[in-house]
Structures are given as C-alpha cells and as structure tokens.
Design an enzyme around this catalytic site. Structure first.
Site, PDB file in Angstrom:
ATOM      1  N   GLY A  10       0.824  -1.211   0.000  1.00 43.15           N
ATOM      2  CA  GLY A  10       0.000   0.000   0.000  1.00 43.15           C
ATOM      3  C   GLY A  10       0.854   1.256   0.000  1.00 43.15           C
ATOM      4  O   GLY A  10       0.572   2.212   0.715  1.00 43.15           O
ATOM      5  N   VAL A  62      -2.706  -7.949  -1.534  1.00 45.94           N
ATOM      6  CA  VAL A  62      -2.028  -8.659  -0.435  1.00 45.94           C
ATOM      7  C   VAL A  62      -2.904  -9.735   0.214  1.00 45.94           C
ATOM      8  O   VAL A  62      -2.382 -10.632   0.872  1.00 45.94           O
ATOM      9  CB  VAL A  62      -1.522  -7.687   0.666  1.00 45.94           C
ATOM     10  CG1 VAL A  62      -0.439  -6.770   0.139  1.00 45.94           C
ATOM     11  CG2 VAL A  62      -2.668  -6.900   1.297  1.00 45.94           C
ATOM     12  N   SER A 140      -2.968   0.143  14.671  1.00 48.88           N
ATOM     13  CA  SER A 140      -3.766   1.358  14.863  1.00 48.88           C
ATOM     14  C   SER A 140      -4.093   1.510  16.340  1.00 48.88           C
ATOM     15  O   SER A 140      -4.184   0.509  17.071  1.00 48.88           O
ATOM     16  CB  SER A 140      -5.079   1.247  14.080  1.00 48.88           C
ATOM     17  OG  SER A 140      -5.981   2.271  14.467  1.00 48.88           O
ATOM     18  N   TYR A 153     -12.373  -3.525  11.805  1.00 44.61           N
ATOM     19  CA  TYR A 153     -11.062  -2.880  11.758  1.00 44.61           C
ATOM     20  C   TYR A 153     -10.306  -3.095  13.081  1.00 44.61           C
ATOM     21  O   TYR A 153      -9.112  -3.399  13.086  1.00 44.61           O
ATOM     22  CB  TYR A 153     -11.276  -1.390  11.482  1.00 44.61           C
ATOM     23  CG  TYR A 153     -10.026  -0.584  11.242  1.00 44.61           C
ATOM     24  CD1 TYR A 153      -9.355  -0.660  10.022  1.00 44.61           C
ATOM     25  CD2 TYR A 153      -9.538   0.280  12.215  1.00 44.61           C
ATOM     26  CE1 TYR A 153      -8.220   0.106   9.786  1.00 44.61           C
ATOM     27  CE2 TYR A 153      -8.415   1.051  11.994  1.00 44.61           C
ATOM     28  CZ  TYR A 153      -7.760   0.961  10.778  1.00 44.61           C
ATOM     29  OH  TYR A 153      -6.634   1.722  10.556  1.00 44.61           O
ATOM     30  N   LYS A 157      -6.719  -4.963  13.467  1.00 45.59           N
ATOM     31  CA  LYS A 157      -5.527  -4.255  13.953  1.00 45.59           C
ATOM     32  C   LYS A 157      -5.035  -4.808  15.300  1.00 45.59           C
ATOM     33  O   LYS A 157      -3.833  -4.749  15.596  1.00 45.59           O
ATOM     34  CB  LYS A 157      -5.818  -2.749  14.048  1.00 45.59           C
ATOM     35  CG  LYS A 157      -6.039  -2.089  12.687  1.00 45.59           C
ATOM     36  CD  LYS A 157      -4.833  -2.229  11.782  1.00 45.59           C
ATOM     37  CE  LYS A 157      -4.985  -1.497  10.466  1.00 45.59           C
ATOM     38  NZ  LYS A 157      -3.801  -1.604   9.607  1.00 45.59           N
ATOM     39  N   ILE A 186      -4.486  10.182  11.395  1.00 46.86           N
ATOM     40  CA  ILE A 186      -3.489  10.713  10.463  1.00 46.86           C
ATOM     41  C   ILE A 186      -4.206  11.255   9.232  1.00 46.86           C
ATOM     42  O   ILE A 186      -5.174  10.637   8.751  1.00 46.86           O
ATOM     43  CB  ILE A 186      -2.494   9.591  10.044  1.00 46.86           C
ATOM     44  CG1 ILE A 186      -1.922   8.848  11.270  1.00 46.86           C
ATOM     45  CG2 ILE A 186      -1.384  10.153   9.159  1.00 46.86           C
ATOM     46  CD1 ILE A 186      -1.078   9.662  12.217  1.00 46.86           C
TER      47      ILE A 186
END
Ligand code: NDP
Length: 245
Positions: A10, A62, A140, A153, A157, A186
C-alpha cells in the site's frame, strides 16, 4: 542503510507513500505495492528515485495468497534480498456491529490481517535464509483501544499486534525484528471523509491538538528499521499525539 531493499505494501498513497519516501531518503531501495492505483504507485516510485535510490512498482492484492507470494518474490528477485517489509496496506468498512455485513467484516480482515500474515510468511522465508530482516506492521490505536463503528477494523488491527509479537518470538533467534506502529488519527484519504464535527472533537481530544501527518508515522517506521532499533522487537510504538493517555 545503503544496499537495503524494502517492500512497502500500500505504498501508493497516504502513510505508505510517506514511508516509501522516507526510506528512500534514508538510502533504501523501495518496492512500492498497490492493488489498483498504479499511476499513484508509479509517482511514488519516481519520487523515490529522485532521492537517489532504486524503486519499482509491484502491483498485487495482499489478501490473495498467490499475489502476496509474487509481490514478495518480485521484490526479492529484483535485488537478490528483501531486508525490510512494511505491512501498511489497509482498508476500512465502518458500521456499528449490529448492522455490519459479513462481507464488510471479511473484507477488512482479509486485507488488514490476512494480507499482513501472507506477506510476513513469504518475506519471513527469505529473511530466515538471510538471517536478517526487519518487519514493521502498521496497526492502529483502534487495535489497542477499540472504536465504536469499527469492530472489523479493531479486530484486524488487534490481530496484527498479536501476529507481531508471535513472529518476533519465532524469528528472533535469526536476528530478525518484528514490531508494530500504532498510529492515531493521520491526515490521509482514509480519514478525509470524517465529518467536520468528528474532526473538531478529535482535534480537541488529542493532547497535541492536531491530526498526525503521514510523515510522523514514516519517521517511526524509519527508526524501527534503522540500526538504532536493532535490540527492539515485539513492540508497539504509538504515534498518536498522546491520544491514548
Ligand atoms: P489510504 O486509504 O490512504 O491508503 C491505503 C493503501 O493501501 C493504498 O496504497 C492502497 O492501494 C493500499 N491497499 C488497500 N487494499 C490493498 C490490498 N488488498 N492489497 C494491496 N494494497 C492495498 O490509507 P492510509 O494511508 O490512511 O493507511 C495506511 C495504513 O495505516 C492502513 O493499514 C491503515 O489501517 C493504517 N492506519 C491509518 C490511520 C489513519 O488515520 N489514516 C490510523 C491508524 C492506522 P491503492 O492505491 O492501489 O488502492
């Protein structure tokens, strides 16, 4: 860091692009992976070359075992070794748990968790033969603390952290370090769609009073792959402006 060769999954956009550019600035050759954004990946690779290193684009998903194998093999074949793997590729498909579809749950696990596993498995085989290597996984703050609306998510993570520690145990005796970086909020495409209200609240909650820049995460990765971090493994480095205090 001359004669080191890195694969950044990525690497076409956002944090991955910043990691590619930072590693290139540190003299490391870079393989820039993307799944769809070849033009953006080519731009990242060109910007790496402007920094005086070699750079290639390795397109592939991936989450697909065959493609992950080829992404790593193409990198190793180009330079004869793969010294650094940064598992950065990631996606979100947010919803509250009671409404989340199985497809959205599986898609996030497939890219973020399974994709990181597949790339580590493939790169780990090369690194074991080399008896050296650095792996950095992008986790994260959500993997550490959870977050409403991100059960898929958060699971992916948190799983990345479990895999990081497990692989650090398995590969340590061969001189290979495995660490994770856990960014907070971010400024990238991933957070660009957050409602203004949420951004204002986050900016007020973050002790440093701002979202991080991709370069803030890239600096942590650059440290973890540097000689200065050779005795650090199995750790999670938070880059979040103090958000989790
Ligand atoms: P972006 O959405 O800006 O970029 C995602 C990158 O991942 C793109 O390069 C994309 O490639 C690539 N990608 C997505 N799916 C695949 C796949 N199946 N195979 C290969 N590449 C893929 O994300 P960010 O830069 O914001 O995030 C980077 C990482 O940092 C992610 O793991 C994310 O979870 C993590 N993170 C981000 C935070 C943030 O606030 N932004 C906070 C904490 C962690 P393409 O261009 O081809 O689509």
């Amino acid at each position: 860091m001359a004669d080191k060769h890195a694969l950044v999954t990525g690497g076409s956009r956002g944090i991955g692009r910043a990691i590619c550019l930072r590693l290139a600035s540190d003299g490391i050759d870079v393989a820039v992976n993307c799944v769809a954004g070849v033009d953006a990946a080519e731009k990242t690779a060109a910007a790496c070359r402007e920094r005086g290193v070699e750079a290639i684009v390795v397109k592939g998903d991936v989450s697909d075992a065959e493609q992950a194998k080829n992404i790593v093999a193409d990198t190793a074949k180009t330079w004869g070794s793969i010294d650094i793997l940064v598992n950065n590729a990631g996606i979100v498909r947010d919803d509250i748990a009671i409404r989340m579809s199985e497809e959205d749950f599986d898609a996030v696990i497939a890219t973020n968790l399974r994709g990181s596993f597949l790339c580590m498995r493939e790169a780990g085989r090369y690194m074991l033969r080399q008896r050296s290597g650095r792996i950095v996984n992008i986790s994260s703050i959500v993997g550490l603390n959870g977050n409403a609306g991100q059960i898929n998510y958060a699971a992916s993570k948190a799983g990345v952290i479990g895999m990081t520690k497990t692989l650090a145990l398995e590969l340590g005796k061969r001189g290979i370090t495995v660490n994770a970086v856990a960014p907070g909020f971010i400024k990238t495409d991933m957070t660009a769609c957050l409602p203004e209200k949420v951004v204002t609240k986050m900016n007020s909650d973050i002790p440093l009073k701002r979202f991080g820049d991709p370069e803030d995460v890239a600096a942590a990765v650059a440290f973890l792959v540097s000689d200065d971090a050779s005795y650090i493994t199995g750790q999670v480095l938070s880059v979040n402006g103090g958000l989790d205090m």
